[in-house]
Design a protein around this motif. Structure first.
Motif, PDB file in Angstrom:
ATOM      1  N   ILE A   1       2.961-113.757 -34.300  1.00  0.00           N
ATOM      2  CA  ILE A   1       2.627-114.627 -33.160  1.00  0.00           C
ATOM      3  C   ILE A   1       1.140-114.609 -32.848  1.00  0.00           C
ATOM      4  O   ILE A   1       0.702-115.218 -31.872  1.00  0.00           O
ATOM      5  CB  ILE A   1       3.439-114.240 -31.915  1.00  0.00           C
ATOM      6  N   GLY A   2       0.358-113.865 -33.650  1.00  0.00           N
ATOM      7  CA  GLY A   2      -1.094-113.934 -33.513  1.00  0.00           C
ATOM      8  C   GLY A   2      -1.747-112.793 -32.781  1.00  0.00           C
ATOM      9  O   GLY A   2      -2.955-112.868 -32.485  1.00  0.00           O
ATOM     10  N   MET A   3      -1.019-111.726 -32.463  1.00  0.00           N
ATOM     11  CA  MET A   3      -1.645-110.584 -31.794  1.00  0.00           C
ATOM     12  C   MET A   3      -2.581-109.872 -32.768  1.00  0.00           C
ATOM     13  O   MET A   3      -2.276-109.703 -33.951  1.00  0.00           O
ATOM     14  CB  MET A   3      -0.581-109.610 -31.285  1.00  0.00           C
ATOM     15  N   ARG A   4      -3.733-109.488 -32.255  1.00  0.00           N
ATOM     16  CA  ARG A   4      -4.681-108.768 -33.096  1.00  0.00           C
ATOM     17  C   ARG A   4      -4.162-107.361 -33.410  1.00  0.00           C
ATOM     18  O   ARG A   4      -3.401-106.775 -32.626  1.00  0.00           O
ATOM     19  CB  ARG A   4      -6.038-108.668 -32.401  1.00  0.00           C
ATOM     20  N   VAL A   5      -4.618-106.848 -34.558  1.00  0.00           N
ATOM     21  CA  VAL A   5      -4.200-105.503 -34.966  1.00  0.00           C
ATOM     22  C   VAL A   5      -4.650-104.477 -33.923  1.00  0.00           C
ATOM     23  O   VAL A   5      -3.905-103.531 -33.609  1.00  0.00           O
ATOM     24  CB  VAL A   5      -4.780-105.159 -36.352  1.00  0.00           C
TER      25      VAL A   5
ATOM     26  N   ASP B   1      -4.932-104.880 -30.728  1.00  0.00           N
ATOM     27  CA  ASP B   1      -4.055-104.938 -29.562  1.00  0.00           C
ATOM     28  C   ASP B   1      -2.736-104.210 -29.829  1.00  0.00           C
ATOM     29  O   ASP B   1      -2.198-103.527 -28.944  1.00  0.00           O
ATOM     30  CB  ASP B   1      -3.785-106.389 -29.179  1.00  0.00           C
ATOM     31  N   ILE B   2      -2.214-104.369 -31.032  1.00  0.00           N
ATOM     32  CA  ILE B   2      -0.966-103.686 -31.382  1.00  0.00           C
ATOM     33  C   ILE B   2      -1.197-102.173 -31.432  1.00  0.00           C
ATOM     34  O   ILE B   2      -0.388-101.386 -30.918  1.00  0.00           O
ATOM     35  CB  ILE B   2      -0.433-104.200 -32.730  1.00  0.00           C
ATOM     36  N   ARG B   3      -2.320-101.781 -32.026  1.00  0.00           N
ATOM     37  CA  ARG B   3      -2.645-100.355 -32.078  1.00  0.00           C
ATOM     38  C   ARG B   3      -2.849 -99.793 -30.681  1.00  0.00           C
ATOM     39  O   ARG B   3      -2.494 -98.646 -30.394  1.00  0.00           O
ATOM     40  CB  ARG B   3      -3.912-100.139 -32.911  1.00  0.00           C
ATOM     41  N   GLY B   4      -3.415-100.605 -29.796  1.00  0.00           N
ATOM     42  CA  GLY B   4      -3.671-100.138 -28.441  1.00  0.00           C
ATOM     43  C   GLY B   4      -2.397 -99.773 -27.699  1.00  0.00           C
ATOM     44  O   GLY B   4      -2.399 -98.841 -26.877  1.00  0.00           O
ATOM     45  N   ILE B   5      -1.295-100.494 -27.971  1.00  0.00           N
ATOM     46  CA  ILE B   5      -0.032-100.182 -27.301  1.00  0.00           C
ATOM     47  C   ILE B   5       0.435 -98.795 -27.693  1.00  0.00           C
ATOM     48  O   ILE B   5       0.802 -97.968 -26.836  1.00  0.00           O
ATOM     49  CB  ILE B   5       1.028-101.244 -27.659  1.00  0.00           C
TER      50      ILE B   5
ATOM     51  N   GLY C   1      -6.277 -92.694 -36.307  1.00  0.00           N
ATOM     52  CA  GLY C   1      -6.355 -92.734 -37.761  1.00  0.00           C
ATOM     53  C   GLY C   1      -5.031 -93.114 -38.401  1.00  0.00           C
ATOM     54  O   GLY C   1      -4.996 -93.872 -39.387  1.00  0.00           O
ATOM     55  N   CYS C   2      -3.934 -92.594 -37.853  1.00  0.00           N
ATOM     56  CA  CYS C   2      -2.617 -92.927 -38.409  1.00  0.00           C
ATOM     57  C   CYS C   2      -2.262 -94.393 -38.193  1.00  0.00           C
ATOM     58  O   CYS C   2      -1.530 -94.992 -38.994  1.00  0.00           O
ATOM     59  CB  CYS C   2      -1.540 -92.043 -37.780  1.00  0.00           C
ATOM     60  N   LEU C   3      -2.769 -95.000 -37.127  1.00  0.00           N
ATOM     61  CA  LEU C   3      -2.428 -96.394 -36.808  1.00  0.00           C
ATOM     62  C   LEU C   3      -3.203 -97.398 -37.655  1.00  0.00           C
ATOM     63  O   LEU C   3      -2.964 -98.607 -37.544  1.00  0.00           O
ATOM     64  CB  LEU C   3      -2.694 -96.667 -35.328  1.00  0.00           C
ATOM     65  N   ARG C   4      -4.108 -96.927 -38.464  1.00  0.00           N
ATOM     66  CA  ARG C   4      -4.840 -97.855 -39.335  1.00  0.00           C
ATOM     67  C   ARG C   4      -3.930 -98.523 -40.354  1.00  0.00           C
ATOM     68  O   ARG C   4      -4.295 -99.555 -40.935  1.00  0.00           O
ATOM     69  CB  ARG C   4      -5.968 -97.114 -40.046  1.00  0.00           C
TER      70      ARG C   4
ATOM     71  N   ILE D   1       0.287-103.875 -43.105  1.00  0.00           N
ATOM     72  CA  ILE D   1       1.648-104.372 -42.880  1.00  0.00           C
ATOM     73  C   ILE D   1       1.653-105.891 -42.991  1.00  0.00           C
ATOM     74  O   ILE D   1       0.860-106.587 -42.327  1.00  0.00           O
ATOM     75  CB  ILE D   1       2.168-103.932 -41.498  1.00  0.00           C
ATOM     76  N   SER D   2       2.534-106.411 -43.804  1.00  0.00           N
ATOM     77  CA  SER D   2       2.708-107.853 -43.960  1.00  0.00           C
ATOM     78  C   SER D   2       3.722-108.343 -42.933  1.00  0.00           C
ATOM     79  O   SER D   2       4.835-107.806 -42.831  1.00  0.00           O
ATOM     80  CB  SER D   2       3.185-108.188 -45.371  1.00  0.00           C
TER      81      SER D   2
END
Length: 516
Positions: A288-292, A294-298, A363-366, A371-372
Motif C-alpha cells: 500500500i506504499g508505506m516506507r520501509v 515507517d514499517i521498521r519504526g513500528i 540492525g535486525c530490521l534491515r 522482503i518482496s
C-alpha cells in the motif's frame, strides 16, 4: 495509533514481553551496579589516600638507619616535599590475642606503631587521624570485618592487656593482599613493647611532582641509602587498595556482558519469530506504499518501550542492592563522597544497555528491505528455495524416523532462528559453568604450584642479619634430630648457603616436602 499498536502487541505477547524485559532488567542492573561500585571504589581510595597523606615513596628497611645520609639526600633533592622515618615493631603472632582469639594461624605479619605527626596517618572509621591513650590499641579494620574482635574487647599484646578502643584504616596495608598489618598504640606503650619484637623502619617521602617518581626511585637507589627490604610507591598503594574489591566489580561486568549478550539473542529470537508471524502483514504494508522506515519504526518502537522499561527497572534494582555490595568497600576504605556521580554513572550503565538493544533491533530490521511484497502476500513466508538442498524423500530413509527428518528440515529451513536459540543455551551454560570451574581451580591442591609456590609440607620465611652460616648449622642439627624430617637436612643445607650482597637482612624461603 502507534501507542495503541505497542500496547496491543505487549498485551498479546505477555509472556514473551515479560521474559524479554526481565533479561534486559538483569543486564541493566548488573552493569549499573558495576558502574556504581567502580565510582565508589576509586573515589573511596582517592579520598582515603588524600586524608591519610599516603607517602609517594616508601622504602622498608631492617637494620641500622643512616639518618644523616637520608637527611642529606632529602635536603639536596628538590623534588622532596617531606620526609620521615617511622619505626614498625614486628612481633610474633603467637603473642597477639584479640578478644580471646589468638592470631597464631594468621598469615599476616602483625606489628605495632605510633601515630605519625607529619603524614602517613592511620585513620579511624570517620577517616580522622587517631591518637590512642595509654592502655588503648586501635586494631586494623580487617579484624573487624573477619569478626575476630569488637570495640571494647580486651587485647593481650606480648603479655600486656589493652583495650580495643577502635579500628584504623591504613592507606598502605589496608588490603588483604598486603602482607603486613599495623596496630596503633601510644608512644609509652610502644616503648614497653619494644623488647618483644624486631624493629623495621619505614623510610617515607612525599614529593612535589609525582610524575618524576621513577627518577626519584633511581636517585634513591644510586645514592646507596638503606634499602634492605621492598620499596613501594604511590601507584602500587592505589592498586593494592583497589584490587581486592575490584575483583568483584570485574566479575559483575563479565556476568553483565554475558547477560547483555543473552538479552540481545532473546530479542533477536522473539523479533525473528514475530517477523515470521507478521510476514503477510508486512507485505500488505509495503504494497500500500508505506516506507520501509515507517514499517521498521513500528517494530522499533515496541522494543524501545521494552528496553526503556527493562533498563529503568534494572537501574532501580541496582539502587536497591547497592548498599549491600558497598558495605565492604565503605568498611575498608570509607565513603567516596560522590553520590551524584554514582547516580549519573549508574544511569549511564543502564542507558548503555537500552542503547545496545535499540541498535541491535535496528540492525535486525534491515531485512525488511529484502522482503518482496508479492511474495509475502502470496506465500506468507520468505522464499528459502535458493538456500535449500536437494529434496529428502521420507520413503528413502530407513535409519531415522519421519519425525526426525521433518524436525531437521525445519531447523535447516530456519537456521537463523534456531541458531539464535543455540547461542542462548551456550551462553547460559557458560554463565553457570565458569564460576563453578573457577572455584574448583582455586580450591585445587595443585593451584599453588601454578602461582610459583612449590608443592611442600612446610615453608619458612627467615630474616637473618649476618649469621647465616650459624643458622644453617642450627636448622640442620634440628632437622637431623627429628626422624620425620631428617631426610630433608641435606636439602636445606643446599638451600641456605648463599652469598649476601650487603651482609644485612635477607629474606630466605625454604620449602620442605617431597623435593628432597
Amino acid at each position: 495509533m502507534t501507542r495503541k499498536m505497542i500496547w496491543n502487541d505487549l498485551v498479546r505477547n505477555r509472556a514473551v514481553s515479560l521474559i524479554t524485559i526481565l533479561f534486559i532488567s538483569v543486564a541493566a542492573m548488573l552493569l549499573s551496579l558495576a558502574a556504581i561500585l567502580t565510582v565508589n571504589l576509586f573515589g573511596a581510595v582517592d579520598r582515603l589516600m588524600a586524608d591519610a597523606k599516603t607517602p609517594h615513596f616508601m622504602q622498608m628497611h631492617t637494620g641500622a638507619v643512616d639518618m644523616a645520609g637520608l637527611e642529606n639526600f632529602a635536603d639536596n633533592n628538590r623534588n622532596v616535599a617531606d620526609f620521615q622515618v617511622i619505626p614498625f615493631l614486628n612481633v610474633d603472632n603467637t603473642e597477639l590475642i584479640l578478644g580471646g582469639n589468638r592470631l597464631t594461624d594468621s598469615v599476616q605479619d602483625n606489628g605495632f606503631c605510633t601515630q605519625s605527626s607529619r603524614f602517613d596517618f592511620l585513620l579511624d572509621m570517620e577517616n580522622q587521624p587517631v591518637n590512642p591513650q595509654p592502655g588503648e590499641v586501635y586494631v586494623p579494620v580487617c579484624y573487624l570485618r573477619d569478626g575476630i574482635v569488637n570495640v571494647g574487647d580486651p587485647a593481650v599484646l606480648c603479655g600486656r592487656t589493652f583495650r580495643v578502643a577502635g579500628f584504623v584504616r591504613d592507606s598502605q596495608m589496608n588490603s588483604t593482599l598486603a602482607s603486613s598489618k599495623r596496630f596503633l598504640i601510644n608512644e609509652a606503650d610502644y616503648t614497653r613493647l619494644a623488647p618483644f619484637g624486631n624493629v623495621e623502619y619505614l623510610i617515607e617521602f612525599r614529593l612535589h611532582d609525582l610524575s618524576k617518581l621513577s627518577a626519584f626511585e633511581t636517585a634513591y637507589s644510586a645514592a646507596g641509602l638503606p634499602a634492605n627490604g621492598p620499596a613501594l610507591t604511590w601507584p602500587l598503594f592505589q592498586m593494592i587498595s583497589a584490587i581486592s574489591d575490584g575483583i568483584m566489580i570485574v566479575i559483575l561486568v563479565l556476568i553483565g556482558l554475558l547477560v547483555v549478550s543473552v538479552s540481545l539473542l532473546c530479542v533477536r529470537f522473539t523479533l525473528l519469530a514475530k517477523i515470521e508471524d507478521d510476514f503477510r502483514e508486512i507485505g500488505v504494508m509495503k504494497a500500500i506504499g508505506m516506507r520501509v522506515w515507517d514499517i521498521r519504526g513500528i517494530y522499533l518502537a515496541i522494543y524501545a518501550v521494552m528496553a526503556a522499561i527493562g533498563s529503568g527497572f534494572g537501574f532501580m534494582l541496582s539502587l536497591l542492592f547497592k548498599d549491600a555490595l558497598l558495605e565492604r568497600i565503605r568498611l575498608n576504605l570509607g565513603g567516596s563522597g560522590s553520590p551524584a556521580r554514582e547516580l549519573l554513572l549508574g544511569g549511564l550503565g543502564a542507558g548503555i544497555v537500552c542503547l545496545l538493544i535499540l541498535l541491535y533491533v535496528n540492525g535486525c530490521l534491515r531485512r525488511f528491505r529484502c522482503i518482496s511484497a508479492v511474495q509475502a502476500i502470496r506465500f506468507g513466508a520468505q522464499d528459502d528455495s535458493s538456500h535449500s538442498s536437494r529434496i529428502v524423500r521420507l520413503s528413502e530413509s530407513r535409519v531415522v524416523s519421519c519425525n526426525f527428518i521433518l524436525g531437521l528440515k525445519d531447523v535447516l529451513a530456519r537456521k537463523r532462528l534456531y541458531g539464535t536459540m543455540l547461542a542462548v543455551i551456550i551462553l547460559a551454560s557458560f554463565i553457570m559453568v565458569v564460576p563453578q570451574n573457577l572455584y574448583h581451580t582455586i580450591s585445587g591442591d595443585d593451584f599453588v604450584t601454578y602461582i610459583g609456590v612449590g608443592n611442600c609440607d612446610l615453608r619458612m620465611d627467615i630474616q637473618q642479619t649476618g649469621q647465616i652460616g650459624e643458622k644453617t648449622q642450627e636448622i640442620g642439627r634440628y632437622m637431623e634430630n627429628d626422624p620425620e624430617i631428617a631426610d630433608y637436612a641435606l636439602f636445606v643445607s643446599k638451600i641456605f648457603p648463599v652469598k649476601l650482597d650487603r651482609g644485612e637482612t635477607e629474606n630466605l624461603k625454604v620449602e620442605l616436602g617431597d623435593h628432597s
